[in-house]
Design a protein around this motif. Structure first.
Motif, PDB file in Angstrom:
ATOM      1  N   UNK A 256      75.984  90.214  44.130  1.00  0.00           N
ATOM      2  CA  UNK A 256      75.136  88.740  44.449  1.00  0.00           C
ATOM      3  C   UNK A 256      76.167  87.470  44.348  1.00  0.00           C
ATOM      4  N   UNK A 257      76.857  87.830  43.610  1.00  0.00           N
ATOM      5  CA  UNK A 257      78.500  86.836  43.430  1.00  0.00           C
ATOM      6  C   UNK A 257      78.734  86.529  44.531  1.00  0.00           C
ATOM      7  N   UNK A 258      79.215  87.473  45.203  1.00  0.00           N
ATOM      8  CA  UNK A 258      79.725  87.188  46.680  1.00  0.00           C
ATOM      9  C   UNK A 258      78.440  86.748  47.696  1.00  0.00           C
ATOM     10  N   UNK A 259      77.686  87.244  47.399  1.00  0.00           N
ATOM     11  CA  UNK A 259      76.170  86.806  48.191  1.00  0.00           C
ATOM     12  C   UNK A 259      75.043  85.182  47.922  1.00  0.00           C
ATOM     13  N   UNK A 260      75.958  85.284  47.078  1.00  0.00           N
ATOM     14  CA  UNK A 260      74.994  84.062  46.194  1.00  0.00           C
ATOM     15  C   UNK A 260      74.336  83.688  45.684  1.00  0.00           C
ATOM     16  N   UNK A 261      73.708  84.741  45.780  1.00  0.00           N
ATOM     17  CA  UNK A 261      72.063  85.652  44.747  1.00  0.00           C
ATOM     18  C   UNK A 261      72.606  85.374  43.737  1.00  0.00           C
ATOM     19  N   UNK A 262      73.313  85.954  42.780  1.00  0.00           N
ATOM     20  CA  UNK A 262      73.504  85.039  41.739  1.00  0.00           C
ATOM     21  C   UNK A 262      73.895  83.960  41.147  1.00  0.00           C
ATOM     22  N   UNK A 263      73.866  82.538  40.523  1.00  0.00           N
ATOM     23  CA  UNK A 263      72.867  82.889  39.796  1.00  0.00           C
ATOM     24  C   UNK A 263      71.622  82.108  40.545  1.00  0.00           C
ATOM     25  N   UNK A 264      70.633  81.887  40.302  1.00  0.00           N
ATOM     26  CA  UNK A 264      69.509  81.357  41.237  1.00  0.00           C
ATOM     27  C   UNK A 264      68.854  80.264  40.033  1.00  0.00           C
ATOM     28  N   UNK A 265      68.171  80.125  41.122  1.00  0.00           N
ATOM     29  CA  UNK A 265      66.906  78.671  40.318  1.00  0.00           C
ATOM     30  C   UNK A 265      66.133  79.260  38.355  1.00  0.00           C
ATOM     31  N   UNK A 266      66.511  80.479  38.268  1.00  0.00           N
ATOM     32  CA  UNK A 266      66.087  80.820  36.986  1.00  0.00           C
ATOM     33  C   UNK A 266      67.570  80.808  35.813  1.00  0.00           C
ATOM     34  N   UNK A 267      69.107  80.276  36.243  1.00  0.00           N
ATOM     35  CA  UNK A 267      69.769  80.361  35.812  1.00  0.00           C
ATOM     36  C   UNK A 267      70.673  78.692  35.299  1.00  0.00           C
ATOM     37  N   UNK A 268      70.230  78.674  35.920  1.00  0.00           N
ATOM     38  CA  UNK A 268      70.694  76.587  35.756  1.00  0.00           C
ATOM     39  C   UNK A 268      69.981  75.998  34.881  1.00  0.00           C
ATOM     40  N   UNK A 269      70.798  75.326  34.844  1.00  0.00           N
ATOM     41  CA  UNK A 269      70.139  73.691  33.668  1.00  0.00           C
ATOM     42  C   UNK A 269      70.226  72.401  34.866  1.00  0.00           C
ATOM     43  N   UNK A 270      69.092  71.744  33.815  1.00  0.00           N
ATOM     44  CA  UNK A 270      69.396  70.390  34.981  1.00  0.00           C
ATOM     45  C   UNK A 270      69.395  69.512  34.373  1.00  0.00           C
ATOM     46  N   UNK A 271      69.673  68.058  35.293  1.00  0.00           N
ATOM     47  CA  UNK A 271      70.246  66.824  34.340  1.00  0.00           C
ATOM     48  C   UNK A 271      69.081  66.309  34.936  1.00  0.00           C
ATOM     49  N   UNK A 272      69.081  64.776  34.063  1.00  0.00           N
ATOM     50  CA  UNK A 272      68.048  63.825  34.107  1.00  0.00           C
ATOM     51  C   UNK A 272      68.493  62.835  35.391  1.00  0.00           C
ATOM     52  N   UNK A 273      67.683  62.447  36.074  1.00  0.00           N
ATOM     53  CA  UNK A 273      68.136  62.030  37.048  1.00  0.00           C
ATOM     54  C   UNK A 273      69.705  60.282  36.910  1.00  0.00           C
ATOM     55  N   UNK A 274      68.914  60.297  35.135  1.00  0.00           N
ATOM     56  CA  UNK A 274      69.777  58.892  34.853  1.00  0.00           C
ATOM     57  C   UNK A 274      71.399  59.526  34.642  1.00  0.00           C
ATOM     58  N   UNK A 275      71.303  60.342  34.097  1.00  0.00           N
ATOM     59  CA  UNK A 275      72.702  61.144  34.371  1.00  0.00           C
ATOM     60  C   UNK A 275      73.103  61.707  35.823  1.00  0.00           C
ATOM     61  N   UNK A 276      72.274  61.660  37.482  1.00  0.00           N
ATOM     62  CA  UNK A 276      73.235  62.002  38.612  1.00  0.00           C
ATOM     63  C   UNK A 276      72.960  60.182  38.710  1.00  0.00           C
ATOM     64  N   UNK A 277      72.632  59.121  38.375  1.00  0.00           N
ATOM     65  CA  UNK A 277      72.701  57.830  38.855  1.00  0.00           C
ATOM     66  C   UNK A 277      74.369  57.496  37.838  1.00  0.00           C
ATOM     67  N   UNK A 278      74.931  58.365  36.971  1.00  0.00           N
ATOM     68  CA  UNK A 278      75.975  57.544  36.952  1.00  0.00           C
ATOM     69  C   UNK A 278      76.563  57.744  37.009  1.00  0.00           C
ATOM     70  N   UNK A 279      76.500  59.720  37.881  1.00  0.00           N
ATOM     71  CA  UNK A 279      77.802  60.235  38.431  1.00  0.00           C
ATOM     72  C   UNK A 279      77.945  59.753  39.593  1.00  0.00           C
TER      73      UNK A 279
END
Length: 288
Positions: A256-279
């Protein structure tokens, strides 16, 4: 098991008298000890078999007192309500009594064991008596004694003829007289193990010694087939094949690491839009 009452040597002797069998298992670390206790195991042996099973040696001979203290301390943290016995490793109880007691003290004080185990018969009885006199319970071990494998010519069944059977009986009785609270019988013919069990007032704990011992002990990794490759042993019953489950699970992870099925949407953390704007300087992550 928070409410579990640990055994003691008085209860073990009564269990023998009442015909109640003892269950014993090896463990070498915190998680295996915790699982063993949760499953209801009554005695845990921190065996020098850890040399073969977890340290990768061909025999138990390279195992040191430092190794035993380290692993015993891990096990006693995991199984705080179970009677725990620690092996005295090769050549740590064949010198002076003072030297032996130093090793025993380390296993009891640093490792927090409740008892120690020693391999051998008549030749160690004086040492066993001295350790018992110092207030430490001793578990004997006769039959196949892995620390003496080079002397006995390999892993051979014991008690196959009259002379050998008499030797084992004499050794078992001598260990009882020296104060051992129980005796492990390893790879002993069933008939001889039965005769010894009936002759002693202390429990016998068998491993490859048939159906008539007062208890049984197996190696954690044998019982669960937790090894690769696994070597079949006639006296072992496999109760779960966790080695295969582990291998398959890791293999699936790699895929799953090789075929990129892990990590999927359920294993990630989302940042606020303000964080993206600062980056991205307010221009958006695509630079627009």
């Amino acid at each position: 098991m928070a409410n579990k009452q640990a055994l003691n040597i008085v209860k073990m002797k009564k269990m023998k008298a009442d015909g109640e069998r003892l269950s014993m298992l090896t463990a070498y670390d915190y998680p295996s000890a915790l699982l063993a206790e949760e499953a209801g195991i009554e005695l845990i042996l921190v065996g020098d078999s850890l040399g073969n099973v977890v340290l990768g040696y061909d025999t138990t001979l390279p195992v040191t007192i430092d190794d035993m203290v380290y692993h015993t301390r891990s096990v006693t943290r995991g199984a705080q309500n179970t009677f725990i016995v620690a092996d005295m490793p090769f050549m740590t109880y064949h010198g002076s009594i003072d030297e032996t007691l130093r090793g025993v003290r380390r296993l009891m004080q640093e490792g927090r064991a409740q008892a120690v185990k020693m391999e051998g018969g008549l030749e160690i009885c004086e040492t066993v008596a001295a350790v018992v006199a110092a207030g430490v319970p001793v578990l004997g071990h006769i039959g196949l004694t892995p620390q003496s494998v080079n002397m006995i010519g390999g892993y051979r069944i014991q008690g196959k003829d009259v002379k050998d059977a008499k030797r084992l009986m004499d050794e078992a009785k001598a260990l009882e007289a020296a104060g051992a609270f129980a005796v492990v019988l390893e790879l002993v013919t069933e008939e001889v193990a039965q005769a010894i069990s009936e002759a002693l007032s202390i429990p016998t704990i068998g491993i490859g010694a048939g159906r008539y011992c007062d208890g049984q002990v197996l190696v954690f990794h044998d019982l669960l087939r937790y090894a690769s490759p696994y070597r079949e042993k006639r006296f072992v019953k496999t109760y779960a094949d966790v080695g295969n489950v582990i291998r398959e699970g890791i293999s699936q992870y790699v895929q799953e690491v090789k075929d990129r099925s892990f990590p999927d949407e359920g294993h990630v953390f989302k940042a606020d839009e303000t964080v993206l704007e600062s980056l991205y300087g307010g221009a958006g992550k695509d630079g627009e």
